[in-house]
Design a protein around this motif. Structure first.
Motif, PDB file in Angstrom:
ATOM      1  N   LYS A 139      26.973 -58.074 -39.789  1.00 53.87           N
ATOM      2  CA  LYS A 139      26.093 -57.628 -40.871  1.00 53.87           C
ATOM      3  C   LYS A 139      26.796 -56.591 -41.731  1.00 53.87           C
ATOM      4  N   PHE A 159      25.835 -53.507 -44.581  1.00 53.57           N
ATOM      5  CA  PHE A 159      24.811 -52.690 -45.234  1.00 53.57           C
ATOM      6  C   PHE A 159      25.494 -51.898 -46.345  1.00 53.57           C
ATOM      7  N   CYS A 191      24.205 -45.307 -37.939  1.00 53.97           N
ATOM      8  CA  CYS A 191      24.671 -46.445 -37.137  1.00 53.97           C
ATOM      9  C   CYS A 191      24.269 -46.275 -35.686  1.00 53.97           C
ATOM     10  N   LEU A 237      21.311 -48.677 -37.274  1.00 57.24           N
ATOM     11  CA  LEU A 237      21.970 -49.839 -37.907  1.00 57.24           C
ATOM     12  C   LEU A 237      22.697 -50.716 -36.899  1.00 57.24           C
ATOM     13  N   TYR A 272      30.484 -50.592 -35.106  1.00 57.23           N
ATOM     14  CA  TYR A 272      30.258 -50.402 -36.548  1.00 57.23           C
ATOM     15  C   TYR A 272      31.477 -49.753 -37.184  1.00 57.23           C
ATOM     16  N   TYR A 283      13.222 -57.971 -38.281  1.00 63.58           N
ATOM     17  CA  TYR A 283      14.272 -57.541 -39.228  1.00 63.58           C
ATOM     18  C   TYR A 283      15.279 -56.645 -38.515  1.00 63.58           C
ATOM     19  N   LEU A 284      16.495 -56.687 -38.953  1.00 68.39           N
ATOM     20  CA  LEU A 284      17.645 -55.948 -38.398  1.00 68.39           C
ATOM     21  C   LEU A 284      18.021 -56.526 -37.037  1.00 68.39           C
ATOM     22  N   ARG A 285      17.219 -56.301 -36.002  1.00 64.79           N
ATOM     23  CA  ARG A 285      17.370 -56.949 -34.685  1.00 64.79           C
ATOM     24  C   ARG A 285      15.977 -57.006 -34.079  1.00 64.79           C
ATOM     25  N   ILE A 315      13.161 -52.049 -35.226  1.00 61.33           N
ATOM     26  CA  ILE A 315      12.391 -51.126 -36.076  1.00 61.33           C
ATOM     27  C   ILE A 315      11.235 -50.541 -35.257  1.00 61.33           C
TER      28      ILE A 315
END
Lengths: 80, 227
Positions: free
Chosen positions: A41, A43, A63, A67, A75, B57-59, B63
């Protein structure tokens, strides 16, 4: 304002079935010699600061906290 | 009477089944707590049901795991309260660091919705003591991200500590989980996360009752129901 790009990828050794499927699909399209594909991914983050050091520290914290899931992912932060 | 609480996040969709199961087995409807709450009511069992919180979303679970209510749940976990996460609930508990490892995209890349067989690997946890060691249960699964992963050291730790509660049995591993792991408990044993849905096999109308003893154990109803 500082713009940064955060790249999150699966750690080495963590199975990546999505990457494998993409790799096979590339082969089916006639792209020979694709050794391996690992997907991840990206960002793009804009930060309201001019302080590069603070931006780097904040992005690393982002992160670690959200993230990336550091159990399975690595990351990398690039300030653009 | 034992009490329970269900934590809700936007995007969950198995909450009604879970609330029905808890109500039927404990005799009392669970408290329902929205994710923005910063405190949890006293309860004997806290449950995060399945679904797709925040659209995955994201994983999956990422969230939701950072929601305000999770700090309160962390406090309950540390204090030894019983916590159950099913499916997305398991993903949320791993993302929150309440259980080790991570749940990744299914190895076959497909969403799987089918019945699997589970082996009770540790029948001494506060969730599994209504089963016999090695008992094989039927249980439905429905998920896209149930592929359990932990690094070699973590995996050895949870295996050695008896933290594997359930394994997929007889070649029914639907998602590529390492060591066929379907459900694990925390080091202290008071937090259970599992991908299969025991709440969907609790009464004859479900076509089976194999999930019922899990809730009877967690809600301390085993003795009462046996009497």
């Amino acid at each position: 304002m500082i713009k940064a790009r955060v790249t999150v990828t699966l750690k080495n050794g963590v199975l990546d079935p999505q990457g494998k499927a993409i790799e096979k699909s590339l082969g089916a399209l006639g792209f020979g010699g694709v050794g391996s594909v690992r997907q991840g991914k990206v960002f793009d983050v804009e930060l309201d600061t001019k302080d590069r050091k603070k931006a780097e520290a904040d992005l690393s914290a982002m992160c670690e906290k959200l993230l990336a899931n550091t159990v399975i992912e690595d990351y990398h932060v690039d300030i653009l | 009477m034992t009490t329970s609480a269900v934590i809700l996040f936007p995007g969950l969709n198995r909450d009604r089944d879970m609330i029905a199961a808890l109500t039927k087995i404990s005799g009392k409807a669970p408290a329902v707590v929205w994710h923005t709450e910063t405190a949890l009511p006293e309860a004997d069992l806290y449950v995060i049901p399945g679904g797709f919180s925040y659209g995955d979303y994201l994983r999956a679970g990422a969230i939701a795991a950072r929601s305000p209510v999770m700090d309160a749940l962390r406090g309950k976990a540390a204090a030894g309260s019983r916590i159950l996460g099913v499916c997305n609930g398991f993903q949320i508990l791993t993302e929150a660091g309440l259980l080790p490892g991570a749940l990744m995209r299914n190895a076959g890349l497909n969403f799987v919705c089918r019945e699997v067989l589970l082996e009770v690997v540790n029948a001494e946890t506060m969730f599994t003591r209504g089963y016999a060691q090695g008992q094989i249960l039927r249980c439905p699964v429905a998920h896209h991200d149930g592929n359990y992963f932990a690094d070699a050291k973590t995996l050895a730790g949870i295996e050695d500590n008896g933290q594997v509660a359930f394994r997929y049995a007889s070649g029914t591993n639907p998602n590529g989980s390492v060591n066929d792991i379907a459900g694990i408990v925390s080091q202290q044993g008071n937090v259970l996360g599992m991908m299969p849905h025991p709440e969907n096999l609790i009464e004859p109308a479900h076509g089976g009752m194999d999930g019922r003893a899990l809730f009877e154990a967690a809600l301390e109803r085993l003795e009462k129901n046996a009497a």
